[in-house]
Design a protein around this motif. Structure first.
Motif, PDB file in Angstrom:
ATOM      1  N   ILE A  20       0.842  -1.204   0.000  1.00  9.21           N
ATOM      2  CA  ILE A  20       0.000   0.000   0.000  1.00  9.21           C
ATOM      3  C   ILE A  20       0.873   1.248   0.000  1.00  9.21           C
ATOM      4  CG2 ILE A  20      -1.671   1.329   1.353  1.00  9.21           C
ATOM      5  CD1 ILE A  20      -2.803  -1.378   2.322  1.00  9.21           C
ATOM      6  N   ALA A  21       1.964   1.223   0.757  1.00 14.33           N
ATOM      7  CA  ALA A  21       2.877   2.369   0.781  1.00 14.33           C
ATOM      8  C   ALA A  21       3.453   2.638  -0.603  1.00 14.33           C
ATOM      9  CB  ALA A  21       3.997   2.120   1.793  1.00 14.33           C
ATOM     10  N   ASP A  22       3.825   1.576  -1.303  1.00 16.26           N
ATOM     11  CA  ASP A  22       4.335   1.737  -2.674  1.00 16.26           C
ATOM     12  C   ASP A  22       3.270   2.338  -3.586  1.00 16.26           C
ATOM     13  OD1 ASP A  22       6.789   0.699  -1.954  1.00 16.26           O
ATOM     14  OD2 ASP A  22       6.362  -1.324  -2.713  1.00 16.26           O
ATOM     15  N   LEU A  23       2.028   1.883  -3.418  1.00 15.73           N
ATOM     16  CA  LEU A  23       0.926   2.420  -4.212  1.00 15.73           C
ATOM     17  C   LEU A  23       0.746   3.911  -3.947  1.00 15.73           C
ATOM     18  CD1 LEU A  23      -1.648   2.283  -5.973  1.00 15.73           C
ATOM     19  CD2 LEU A  23      -2.877   1.482  -3.927  1.00 15.73           C
ATOM     20  N   LEU A  24       0.761   4.303  -2.680  1.00 16.21           N
ATOM     21  CA  LEU A  24       0.568   5.713  -2.338  1.00 16.21           C
ATOM     22  C   LEU A  24       1.742   6.576  -2.792  1.00 16.21           C
ATOM     23  CD1 LEU A  24      -1.046   5.381   1.209  1.00 16.21           C
ATOM     24  CD2 LEU A  24      -2.175   5.983  -0.943  1.00 16.21           C
ATOM     25  N   TRP A  25       2.915   5.983  -2.905  1.00 15.90           N
ATOM     26  CA  TRP A  25       4.056   6.728  -3.444  1.00 15.90           C
ATOM     27  C   TRP A  25       3.829   7.016  -4.926  1.00 15.90           C
ATOM     28  CZ3 TRP A  25       7.855   5.601  -7.171  1.00 15.90           C
ATOM     29  CH2 TRP A  25       8.935   6.494  -7.204  1.00 15.90           C
ATOM     30  N   ARG A  26       3.280   6.019  -5.651  1.00 19.70           N
ATOM     31  CA  ARG A  26       3.006   6.192  -7.078  1.00 19.70           C
ATOM     32  C   ARG A  26       1.771   7.037  -7.329  1.00 19.70           C
ATOM     33  NH1 ARG A  26       3.339   0.593  -6.796  1.00 19.70           N
ATOM     34  NH2 ARG A  26       1.143   0.428  -7.432  1.00 19.70           N
ATOM     35  N   LYS A  27       0.765   6.858  -6.459  1.00 20.78           N
ATOM     36  CA  LYS A  27      -0.525   7.519  -6.647  1.00 20.78           C
ATOM     37  C   LYS A  27      -1.015   7.993  -5.279  1.00 20.78           C
ATOM     38  CE  LYS A  27      -5.111   6.831  -8.708  1.00 20.78           C
ATOM     39  NZ  LYS A  27      -6.031   5.884  -9.364  1.00 20.78           N
ATOM     40  N   PRO A  28      -0.631   9.191  -4.853  1.00 26.75           N
ATOM     41  CA  PRO A  28      -0.934   9.658  -3.488  1.00 26.75           C
ATOM     42  C   PRO A  28      -2.413   9.697  -3.143  1.00 26.75           C
ATOM     43  CG  PRO A  28       0.756  11.021  -4.497  1.00 26.75           C
ATOM     44  CD  PRO A  28       0.226  10.142  -5.582  1.00 26.75           C
ATOM     45  N   ASP A  29      -3.284   9.859  -4.149  1.00 23.76           N
ATOM     46  CA  ASP A  29      -4.720   9.942  -3.869  1.00 23.76           C
ATOM     47  C   ASP A  29      -5.435   8.627  -4.177  1.00 23.76           C
ATOM     48  OD1 ASP A  29      -4.514  10.014  -6.632  1.00 23.76           O
ATOM     49  OD2 ASP A  29      -6.056  11.562  -6.886  1.00 23.76           O
ATOM     50  N   ALA A  30      -4.708   7.514  -4.080  1.00 20.54           N
ATOM     51  CA  ALA A  30      -5.299   6.207  -4.366  1.00 20.54           C
ATOM     52  C   ALA A  30      -6.510   5.947  -3.484  1.00 20.54           C
ATOM     53  CB  ALA A  30      -4.258   5.106  -4.150  1.00 20.54           C
ATOM     54  N   LEU A  31      -7.480   5.220  -4.048  1.00 20.73           N
ATOM     55  CA  LEU A  31      -8.678   4.820  -3.313  1.00 20.73           C
ATOM     56  C   LEU A  31      -8.450   3.409  -2.779  1.00 20.73           C
ATOM     57  CD1 LEU A  31     -11.560   5.406  -2.386  1.00 20.73           C
ATOM     58  CD2 LEU A  31     -12.384   4.569  -4.611  1.00 20.73           C
ATOM     59  N   LEU A  32      -8.382   3.291  -1.455  1.00 21.63           N
ATOM     60  CA  LEU A  32      -8.130   2.011  -0.799  1.00 21.63           C
ATOM     61  C   LEU A  32      -9.447   1.415  -0.312  1.00 21.63           C
ATOM     62  CD1 LEU A  32      -5.107   3.127   1.426  1.00 21.63           C
ATOM     63  CD2 LEU A  32      -5.024   2.114  -0.875  1.00 21.63           C
ATOM     64  N   GLY A  33      -9.751   0.210  -0.730  1.00 21.77           N
ATOM     65  CA  GLY A  33     -10.924  -0.488  -0.227  1.00 21.77           C
ATOM     66  C   GLY A  33     -10.549  -1.246   1.033  1.00 21.77           C
ATOM     67  N   VAL A  34     -11.305  -1.052   2.093  1.00 22.62           N
ATOM     68  CA  VAL A  34     -10.950  -1.670   3.371  1.00 22.62           C
ATOM     69  C   VAL A  34     -12.048  -2.616   3.850  1.00 22.62           C
ATOM     70  CG1 VAL A  34      -9.461   0.242   4.052  1.00 22.62           C
ATOM     71  CG2 VAL A  34     -11.868   0.276   4.705  1.00 22.62           C
ATOM     72  N   ALA A  35     -11.612  -3.624   4.588  1.00 24.00           N
ATOM     73  CA  ALA A  35     -12.524  -4.592   5.191  1.00 24.00           C
ATOM     74  C   ALA A  35     -12.470  -4.430   6.707  1.00 24.00           C
ATOM     75  CB  ALA A  35     -12.112  -6.014   4.800  1.00 24.00           C
ATOM     76  N   THR A  36     -13.508  -4.884   7.385  1.00 26.06           N
ATOM     77  CA  THR A  36     -13.544  -4.838   8.843  1.00 26.06           C
ATOM     78  C   THR A  36     -13.272  -6.233   9.398  1.00 26.06           C
ATOM     79  OG1 THR A  36     -15.951  -5.111   8.747  1.00 26.06           O
ATOM     80  CG2 THR A  36     -15.100  -2.861   8.963  1.00 26.06           C
ATOM     81  N   GLY A  37     -13.312  -6.356  10.713  1.00 25.16           N
ATOM     82  CA  GLY A  37     -13.027  -7.625  11.353  1.00 25.16           C
ATOM     83  C   GLY A  37     -11.613  -7.624  11.914  1.00 25.16           C
ATOM     84  N   SER A  38     -11.238  -8.727  12.554  1.00 22.47           N
ATOM     85  CA  SER A  38      -9.932  -8.792  13.199  1.00 22.47           C
ATOM     86  C   SER A  38      -8.797  -9.101  12.229  1.00 22.47           C
ATOM     87  CB  SER A  38      -9.963  -9.853  14.304  1.00 22.47           C
ATOM     88  OG  SER A  38     -10.322 -11.117  13.773  1.00 22.47           O
ATOM     89  N   THR A  39      -9.079  -9.809  11.127  1.00 20.29           N
ATOM     90  CA  THR A  39      -8.009 -10.237  10.227  1.00 20.29           C
ATOM     91  C   THR A  39      -7.191  -9.076   9.654  1.00 20.29           C
ATOM     92  OG1 THR A  39      -9.137 -12.295   9.632  1.00 20.29           O
ATOM     93  CG2 THR A  39      -7.470 -11.481   8.103  1.00 20.29           C
ATOM     94  N   PRO A  40      -7.827  -7.989   9.147  1.00 21.81           N
ATOM     95  CA  PRO A  40      -7.009  -6.936   8.529  1.00 21.81           C
ATOM     96  C   PRO A  40      -6.337  -5.978   9.503  1.00 21.81           C
ATOM     97  CG  PRO A  40      -9.326  -6.373   8.330  1.00 21.81           C
ATOM     98  CD  PRO A  40      -9.269  -7.747   8.948  1.00 21.81           C
TER      99      PRO A  40
END
Length: 261
Positions: A20-40
């Motif tokens: 994710i850090a690499d993605l944000l370096w390439r595209k600072p305004d990237a849209l991150l899809g997040v999940a809930t629960g304990s796993t993530p």
């Protein structure tokens, strides 16, 4: 599909956070899809540590929700919106303006589902979607036999899911909603990169069916096989039923550093 086997959940969280850090370096305004629960949670903890340590600037990132309870009042502490704001958005120093989610308290819930699909498209689509997996192979709240072409829609929770989630509602199952809004499998597959994290022996059968079994509605997560950029990160316990585990270890150990996640 790339399969990465790591020692434990913390290591998995670090691998994905680095991606994710690499993605944000390439595209600072990237849209991150997040999940809930304990796993993530290990992913979010590693990501937050990078931001707080000054090695990552996530100030322009945007966050999109995977699913939401139907019928909880706005601001309810156990709504998934509140959970994502508390666990991801606020610790990363983002404002609510950076957040997209379906309206689970809408009078017309089906219209809210359609509106959310449109909002995701209008935002340019999800760049990286984090996923967990159920012991039955579900992703989001797409239970077994969900259509692999499904869009964001209303789903009825199984009684077992409501029992499991009662711990978040003072152990009172009557407080747990019967319905949720979930991104459909077809919606999920539109993300540019899918990253699934699975940990624990209880997920081993589902992981094996997802990665090495046939693509089938009975195992909704198997739809990741159809995606051009899907990454499955599993700890040793969750990888214990994989027939090709040694091959996956070999390919990851010899992966060029420039290839990234």
């Amino acid at each position: 599909m790339e399969v990465i086997i790591v020692p434990d959940a913390r290591a998995g969280g670090e691998v994905i956070a680095n991606g994710i850090a690499d993605l944000l370096w390439r595209k600072p305004d990237a849209l991150l899809g997040v999940a809930t629960g304990s796993t993530p949670l290990p992913i979010y903890e590693a990501l937050i540590a990078k931001v707080q340590g000054g090695s990552l600037d996530a100030s322009r990132a945007r966050v999109a929700q995977l699913d939401e309870y139907v019928g909880l009042p706005a601001g309810h502490p156990e709504s998934y919106r509140s959970t994502v704001l508390r666990q991801v958005v606020e610790p990363l120093g983002l404002s609510e303006d950076a957040f997209l989610g379906p309206d689970g308290s809408a009078q017309d819930v089906q219209a809210a589902c359609t509106a959310y699909d449109r909002a995701l498209a209008a935002a340019g689509g999800v760049d990286l979607q984090i996923l967990g997996i159920g012991t039955d192979g579900h992703i989001g709240f797409n239970e077994p036999c969900s259509s692999l072409a499904s869009r964001t829609r209303i789903k009825t929770l199984t009684e077992q899911t409501r029992i499991d989630n009662a711990r978040f509602f003072d152990n009172d199952i009557d407080q747990v909603p019967h319905h949720v809004i979930t991104q459909g499998i077809g919606t999920i597959l539109e993300a540019r990169h899918l990253v699934l994290l699975a940990t624990g022996e209880g997920k081993a059968d589902a992981v094996a069916a997802t990665v090495e079994g046939p693509v089938a509605a009975l195992i909704p997560a198997s739809a990741l096989q159809l995606h051009p950029h899907a990454t499955v990160v599993v700890d040793e316990a969750a990888a214990s039923k994989l027939k090709l585990a040694d091959y996956f270890r070999h390919t990851y150990a010899n992966k060029p550093s420039w290839q990234g996640l």
